[in-house]
Design an enzyme around this catalytic site. Structure first.
Site, mmCIF file in Angstrom:
data_model
loop_
_atom_site.group_PDB
_atom_site.id
_atom_site.type_symbol
_atom_site.label_atom_id
_atom_site.label_comp_id
_atom_site.label_asym_id
_atom_site.label_seq_id
_atom_site.Cartn_x
_atom_site.Cartn_y
_atom_site.Cartn_z
ATOM 1 C CD GLU A 48 23.493 38.826 -3.030
ATOM 2 O OE1 GLU A 48 22.908 39.843 -2.638
ATOM 3 O OE2 GLU A 48 22.994 37.685 -2.978
ATOM 4 C CB CYS A 262 19.655 41.294 -0.695
ATOM 5 S SG CYS A 262 18.487 39.953 -0.360
ATOM 6 C CG ASN A 386 16.936 39.654 -5.522
ATOM 7 O OD1 ASN A 386 17.235 38.575 -6.026
ATOM 8 N ND2 ASN A 386 16.997 39.865 -4.215
ATOM 9 C CD GLU A 387 15.099 36.395 -2.640
ATOM 10 O OE1 GLU A 387 14.948 37.016 -1.576
ATOM 11 O OE2 GLU A 387 15.806 35.374 -2.737
#
Length: 657
Positions: A48, A262, A386-387
């Site tokens: 990332e 993120c 994501n999350e």
């Protein structure tokens, strides 16, 4: 070498002392008692663009803000477009940033210079580690650097205009030869690409200096400088930093998750969501966007380059796409996609799969082939979200994953279980998943105190074996020291203890990867990190070596083993070899008796990672903690080995029966 000397002295001291505080343990291994297969994708990596990991790191680009698009995500200002550029000298000339007739509508800002008769203007450009006093473009004597830029000359400049480029030190002294580009190109008023190779004479942190001379209007954009010896230099994005790619390769990753995290979600505003189609083609046509973690994403490493990198290092690609939601852990300004908008977004995900796997006869397979890769990539997984958690996520996930399953039944979808290891949110996510998505791969993320990891090494012992787990982000966190959590040996060994539980449960945990992977010195958004780098060099942390040692000694089957002491251990095998992993997570040395059936008489080779529990690596001492080679004599299937305090030991024994 200092790390090796320390390890040798430590082991010698323990031997000479007679192990006054040594505790005796026995590890018995039963190679013929196979418990289950080990997942072939157990260890991987996650990339990332956090901590300048990609732009300013993995991406080989040495020029910061090469296309004048830099802006602050939280407070955009036009002045930020000048970031890393400064006017050094001007005579009868002016410079401004314009966007009227850009090279690309995706990246509209460009430099315009206006020169009177015999005018001259010099502009200095910094690298990612630079400032007005220090260039920050790391160059090395004797090496070559590839320069490229786009220029446009008006009718007047086409007759007399000249643009020159040279690398200089902070005082303005040249450290490379000069490249010059004349304005007498036809027709005038058209953007054209120019290229040159600069030979460097001095090792330094340099500026790239552009000089505009003559009369008329001369525009510039996409000013790029890359090492000639970079990795993947023929890829459309331009290539990657070779030493970082090699460090990734040495981890022997079975898969590579990308590009976030993120950053795929847009975080605060929907327009900043990661759009994979905007990362394809010529770099000038790739839309730059502000990075969630700071700076800009040039997209020079786009989806095509990520796929290529995964293939080159032997890893399966695991792309992540957003699920129509902004980052739920942040104060988002925009609302999620409506359910109708989510249905429209389906095609974008299906196009991505076609881009990766379609034949050259398909529209997106043809795009991939045009970028230089006619053969399909080996795409088997796609993560959606994501999350994320809650009803808003699972309702959208159902729509998107259902469409993927219908169109591509061989693709495994990955569903998120939120950003925590335990508690109500975590349990609610798993209840939803087991009820509605039990056939999916479940992405767990957690960052916990170091001591949590050995205490939960048996975390997955009680998990039902029906739904499989992808441990997509984790790391052991030590208390903050200064401005960062240290990557010390103790944290790494706590992770190693946890990984023995992962291997023992690799019938349910089929993928795992540490996060974050990369961090540029002085640019840390998040610590700890696996690999640290600056302009010139890199060092690997103790956690890196734990990942490397486990990945390079991972068999195909888990075998039965037992110990009577307080050690963390796991044993795997292939047809020819046993891989024995033992962690001594204490300050006392231990004497271990190994009982190995089917091994006979041989010298067993292995590695040990040890030191003081607070030891860390750094640019000053890169190998203070690093694996050391060891050899152990095995007679009739029995071996005696001394385990240093705070140590990971991995042995590989040849199976003779």
């Amino acid at each position: 070498m200092k790390g090796k000397r320390y390890c040798a002295l430590l082991l010698a001291a323990l031997l000479l002392s007679g192990f006054s505080c040594v505790q005796a343990d026995t590890l018995t291994v039963f190679p013929e008692q196979i418990l289950h297969e080990v997942s072939p994708t157990l260890y991987g990596i996650f990339i990332e663009d956090i901590n300048c990991a990609v732009d300013g790191g993995l991406y080989a680009e040495l020029v910061k803000n090469r296309s004048f698009e830099n802006e602050n995500l939280w407070n955009p200002r036009h002045a930020d477009h000048w970031d890393a550029w400064s006017v050094r000298k001007q005579e009868k000339a002016s410079a401004s940033l314009e966007s009227i007739l850009p090279l690309s509508a995706q990246n509209p800002t460009y430099l315009q210079t206006v020169l009177e008769e015999s005018g001259m203007l010099q502009i200095r450009i910094q690298g990612f580690g630079g400032n007005l006093l220090r260039g920050g473009i790391a160059v090395e004597a004797g090496k070559q650097y590839d320069l490229s830029l786009c220029l446009r000359f008006d009718d007047t400049a086409a007759q007399t205009g000249m643009v020159s480029a040279i690398l200089t030190d902070a005082a303005g002294n040249p450290v490379s030869e000069k490249a010059s580009f004349r304005g007498d190109v036809h027709p005038a008023g058209v953007w054209r690409s120019f290229k040159a190779t600069l030979q460097v004479s001095e090792t330094t942190g340099a500026f790239l200096t552009l000089e505009f001379a003559g009369k008329g209007i001369m525009d510039a954009d996409m000013v790029s400088l890359m090492p000639a010896d970079r990795f993947g230099k023929d890829w459309p994005g331009g290539g990657m930093r070779a030493d970082l790619v090699e460090a990734l390769r040495k981890l022997h990753p079975r898969f590579m998750r990308f590009p976030g995290g993120c950053i795929v979600e847009g975080t605060y505003v929907r327009s900043n969501a990661y759009a994979w189609k905007d990362t394809l083609g010529d770099t000038a046509m790739r839309r730059e966007i502000p990075n969630t973690w700071g700076g800009m994403q040039t997209m020079g490493v786009g989806f095509f380059e990520y796929f290529c990198l995964a293939e080159e290092i032997g890893a399966l690609p695991v792309p992540v796409v957003h699920a129509g939601l902004l980052c739920q852990a942040r104060d988002a300004k925009d609302s999620p996609l409506t359910l109708e908008e989510t249905k429209a977004y389906i095609q974008d995900i299906l196009d991505l799969i076609e881009f990766a796997t379609g034949s050259v006869d398909t529209p997106w397979g043809q795009v991939r082939a045009g970028m230089g890769h006619p053969e399909p990539f080996d795409l088997r997984y796609i993560a959606i979200g994501n999350e994320n958690w809650g009803a808003s996520y699972f309702s959208r996930y159902a729509i998107l994953s259902g469409a993927v399953h219908e169109a591509y039944p061989d693709i495994t979808c990955i569903v998120g279980a939120g950003p925590v290891a335990e508690g109500g949110l975590f349990q609610d996510s798993w209840n939803n998943i087991r009820r509605r998505f039990s056939e999916e791969l479940v992405d767990e993320h957690f960052y916990m105190d170091s001591s949590w990891f050995p205490a939960h090494a048996n975390r997955y012992d009680s998990y039902p074996r029906t739904t499989k787990v992808f441990l997509g982000e984790y790391a052991a966190h030590e208390p903050v020291q200064g401005n960062r959590r240290p990557n010390n040996l103790y944290a790494a060994l706590c992770e190693a203890a946890f990984l023995t539980g992962i291997e023992r449960n690799s019938d349910v945990v089929v993928m795992s990867c540490y996060a974050p992977l990369l961090c540029r010195e002085k640019e840390a958004d998040w610590t700890p990190d696996l690999i640290w780098f600056n302009e010139n060099s890199i060092y690997c942390t103790p956690s890196y070596y734990v990942q490397q040692m486990f990945s390079n000694a991972c068999g195909t089957e888990l075998v039965a083993s037992e110990t009577d002491g307080g050690l963390f251990q796991a044993v795997t095998r292939t047809e020819q070899e046993l891989q024995i992993k033992v962690i001594n997570l204490s300050g006392n040395a231990k004497s271990l008796t190994l009982l190995l059936t089917g091994v006979g008489n041989q010298t067993v080779c292995g590695q040990v990672l040890t030191g003081e529990k607070e030891h860390v690596n750094s640019f000053a001492r890169m190998d203070k903690v690093s694996p050391q080679e060891i050899m152990v004599t095995c007679a009739d299937g029995k071996a005696e080995i001394e385990l240093p305090p705070w140590s990971l030991t991995i042995l590989k024994a040849v199976l003779t029966k």
